[in-house]
Design a protein around this motif. Sequence first.
Motif, PDB file in Angstrom:
ATOM      1  N   GLU A   1       0.707  -1.254  -0.114  1.00 15.52           N
ATOM      2  CA  GLU A   1       0.134  -0.139  -0.052  1.00 15.52           C
ATOM      3  C   GLU A   1       0.618   1.169  -0.009  1.00 15.52           C
ATOM      4  O   GLU A   1       0.669   2.222  -0.569  1.00 15.52           O
ATOM      5  N   TYR A   2       2.080   1.151   0.728  1.00 17.37           N
ATOM      6  CA  TYR A   2       2.795   2.632   0.614  1.00 17.37           C
ATOM      7  C   TYR A   2       3.397   2.671  -0.447  1.00 17.37           C
ATOM      8  O   TYR A   2       3.489   3.744  -0.874  1.00 17.37           O
ATOM      9  N   SER A   3       4.011   1.697  -1.283  1.00 16.60           N
ATOM     10  CA  SER A   3       4.809   1.531  -2.451  1.00 16.60           C
ATOM     11  C   SER A   3       3.697   2.264  -3.674  1.00 16.60           C
ATOM     12  O   SER A   3       3.946   2.981  -4.447  1.00 16.60           O
ATOM     13  N   ALA A   4       2.145   1.619  -3.328  1.00 16.00           N
ATOM     14  CA  ALA A   4       1.312   2.040  -4.084  1.00 16.00           C
ATOM     15  C   ALA A   4       1.172   3.379  -4.306  1.00 16.00           C
ATOM     16  O   ALA A   4       0.882   4.207  -5.254  1.00 16.00           O
ATOM     17  N   ALA A   5       0.979   4.313  -2.953  1.00 15.49           N
ATOM     18  CA  ALA A   5       0.769   5.432  -2.820  1.00 15.49           C
ATOM     19  C   ALA A   5       2.158   6.406  -3.067  1.00 15.49           C
ATOM     20  O   ALA A   5       1.939   7.650  -3.471  1.00 15.49           O
ATOM     21  N   HIS A   6       3.286   5.889  -3.071  1.00 19.50           N
ATOM     22  CA  HIS A   6       4.642   6.568  -3.065  1.00 19.50           C
ATOM     23  C   HIS A   6       5.755   5.825  -4.115  1.00 19.50           C
ATOM     24  O   HIS A   6       6.864   5.879  -4.074  1.00 19.50           O
ATOM     25  N   PHE A   7       4.953   5.190  -5.293  1.00 20.48           N
ATOM     26  CA  PHE A   7       5.696   4.494  -6.272  1.00 20.48           C
ATOM     27  C   PHE A   7       6.860   5.436  -6.762  1.00 20.48           C
ATOM     28  O   PHE A   7       6.542   6.637  -6.931  1.00 20.48           O
TER      29      PHE A   7
ATOM     30  N   PRO B   1      13.705  -5.511   7.162  1.00 18.88           N
ATOM     31  CA  PRO B   1      14.878  -6.254   6.655  1.00 18.88           C
ATOM     32  C   PRO B   1      14.618  -6.852   5.416  1.00 18.88           C
ATOM     33  O   PRO B   1      15.698  -7.143   4.580  1.00 18.88           O
ATOM     34  N   TRP B   2      13.282  -6.682   4.835  1.00 17.96           N
ATOM     35  CA  TRP B   2      13.103  -7.274   3.616  1.00 17.96           C
ATOM     36  C   TRP B   2      13.739  -6.380   2.579  1.00 17.96           C
ATOM     37  O   TRP B   2      13.597  -5.102   2.315  1.00 17.96           O
ATOM     38  N   PRO B   3      14.171  -6.944   1.295  1.00 20.66           N
ATOM     39  CA  PRO B   3      14.617  -6.007   0.205  1.00 20.66           C
ATOM     40  C   PRO B   3      13.302  -5.653  -0.585  1.00 20.66           C
ATOM     41  O   PRO B   3      12.430  -5.869  -0.216  1.00 20.66           O
ATOM     42  N   PRO B   4      13.482  -4.384  -1.093  1.00 19.55           N
ATOM     43  CA  PRO B   4      12.121  -3.693  -1.615  1.00 19.55           C
ATOM     44  C   PRO B   4      11.649  -4.390  -2.995  1.00 19.55           C
ATOM     45  O   PRO B   4      10.389  -3.980  -3.054  1.00 19.55           O
ATOM     46  N   LEU B   5      12.191  -4.831  -3.825  1.00 23.02           N
ATOM     47  CA  LEU B   5      11.434  -5.188  -4.935  1.00 23.02           C
ATOM     48  C   LEU B   5      10.556  -5.915  -5.167  1.00 23.02           C
ATOM     49  O   LEU B   5       9.398  -5.531  -5.892  1.00 23.02           O
ATOM     50  N   TYR B   6       9.869  -6.903  -4.217  1.00 20.94           N
ATOM     51  CA  TYR B   6       8.676  -7.624  -4.242  1.00 20.94           C
ATOM     52  C   TYR B   6       7.695  -6.570  -3.948  1.00 20.94           C
ATOM     53  O   TYR B   6       6.507  -6.497  -4.588  1.00 20.94           O
ATOM     54  N   ASP B   7       7.725  -5.975  -2.995  1.00 24.94           N
ATOM     55  CA  ASP B   7       6.501  -4.907  -2.584  1.00 24.94           C
ATOM     56  C   ASP B   7       6.458  -3.812  -3.409  1.00 24.94           C
ATOM     57  O   ASP B   7       5.358  -3.433  -3.907  1.00 24.94           O
ATOM     58  N   VAL B   8       7.492  -3.429  -4.223  1.00 27.48           N
ATOM     59  CA  VAL B   8       7.201  -2.272  -5.108  1.00 27.48           C
ATOM     60  C   VAL B   8       6.622  -2.762  -6.192  1.00 27.48           C
ATOM     61  O   VAL B   8       5.908  -2.165  -6.811  1.00 27.48           O
ATOM     62  N   ALA B   9       7.023  -4.160  -6.740  1.00 26.91           N
ATOM     63  CA  ALA B   9       6.451  -4.756  -7.943  1.00 26.91           C
ATOM     64  C   ALA B   9       4.669  -4.532  -7.821  1.00 26.91           C
ATOM     65  O   ALA B   9       3.897  -4.319  -8.600  1.00 26.91           O
ATOM     66  N   LEU B  10       4.357  -5.372  -6.602  1.00 25.19           N
ATOM     67  CA  LEU B  10       3.072  -5.579  -6.169  1.00 25.19           C
ATOM     68  C   LEU B  10       2.267  -3.964  -6.097  1.00 25.19           C
ATOM     69  O   LEU B  10       1.301  -4.032  -6.372  1.00 25.19           O
ATOM     70  N   GLY B  11       3.241  -3.208  -5.517  1.00 30.81           N
ATOM     71  CA  GLY B  11       2.678  -1.963  -5.186  1.00 30.81           C
ATOM     72  C   GLY B  11       2.313  -1.149  -6.388  1.00 30.81           C
ATOM     73  O   GLY B  11       1.433  -0.284  -6.547  1.00 30.81           O
TER      74      GLY B  11
END
Length: 513
Positions: free
Chosen positions: A27-33, A51-61
């Motif tokens: 949700e954060y990435s969707a709003a701040h992509f 601690p998680w790298p960002p790629l997965y959440d940014v992609a789904l964002g």
Amino acid sequence: MIAITLRVIGSREIPPADDAYHLKRIEYSAAHFPAALEFDPDRGERGAFCPWPPLYDVALGAVRGSGFGIRALMLIPPLFFATFAAIVAFAFRRFGLLPAATAGLTLAFSPYLIVISSVGHLDHHYVEPLLLLLIVAAAMRRNGIALGIAITLALFVQTALFVAAGIAFVAMFFSDKPREGAKAFAIAAAAILLFRLTRPPAYPDSAWFLGYAHAALLAGAAVACALRERVSAVTALAAGVGVALAVPQTGSAFFSGLHFFGGDPWLSSIAEFQPMFRNAGQIGTDIANLTGGAVLSLFLWRRYPTFALFATTYLALAISSRRFLVPAIALFAVGGALAAARLEIRDSRFAWAALLMTVLPPLAYDLYSIREGEPSMSEYRALALCVRPLPAGRVLAPWSFGHAIDVIGQHAVVIDNFGSMPDERVFTNAIEAMLLLREKQLLRYCRDRQIRYLVLPHPAYIPSAAATIGIDRDLYSRTRLARRTVWSRLYGGELIGGFELVSRGALSIWKIE
């Protein structure tokens, strides 16, 4: 269709654990992509990095930001995994129908893979089999650029896949094209270094956080591979080690990362990190997840040495810790398919035997067992809904309730499902505080950290909480010590100054006055 059907039955909710926190980051990435939620003020004593790298959440964002709703987002795991299984089966079609069926059906029927890729399971684990197979395929083809891209993608999704990068190094270093390995590890090292240089100054440097140590180890691997054709193997390795250790963070990150394989009290308390075949009641499940492909993979050394290296290593890792089982299953499915392809050349009956050895264990498990949900998850969600209407304030609760309280309950937490990864000191202090015998000490701890609410389950949980920080659980289970804790006294109904009961139940809530 089989894979999708098995993954859309059952619960249609997002589990209130790591999956829930992924949703928060999405949700954060969707709003701040294309930004990712890295420093979260609602975690830790005064905020903490994820601690998680960002790629997965940014992609789904990006998907979420394109207008897709939560329900559509929840369908991504089963659709993604069903597509992945179909592509693997199609890739093996050139070997014949039986090898293709072996690979595709094993991926479809594997119990563990069904769980992690079902509707709503947004945790990144369902992507790991694909990422590992990309690394394996590139290493088998000795394609440096493809391997570098595969390793980079994998590490930007899950840092634990650094193990696969290590196996790829062994394969490339001792291959006839070590210079391709130099390309691969240089690409990955450069990408991670650029990522780390753009992080905030306070960004942690440890095995859990993708950064300088990982870049240094990859750079060392690149140097070792580059020198392999010019100097002896020992000299090349020594040069690579020297490059890696030139970065101060490498040594401490490397040794702390070894806790992933055992020795960390918190990780050891989680079923996911415990050895296979340890629990007699789960032996059938363990065999179903390994499948006969785990055995067949061991006989592929002559024809497919690189694949066999990955499969054998991951088999040993999976037996020692179930955490490695998810990506390992994909290797065993492919191993069974490769064995079927080799055996079909001799006699199709052997190929049928390989198919049955690989597919039958997970299929039998699915047919003769009832897929049970996680009954405790309903308690986590119920607790979070009780916390949600309360006035704002940080919450101290056992770590396993953290993401539920944070995401669903919308209250800041001291510790959560990341356990000791972000900050071992904060985690240990929080557990020790909950085990205190003197109420004044617990109140002082809470007030110093602006903690407003205390959430505690039944005191039977106390020995388990103690074990997560290395305290012998028998100390609390066999003595009266547990009954003397503030935790047990509050739960038992004792009125203690400074603690006001807000809600009583299986999970009770107190307000710190």
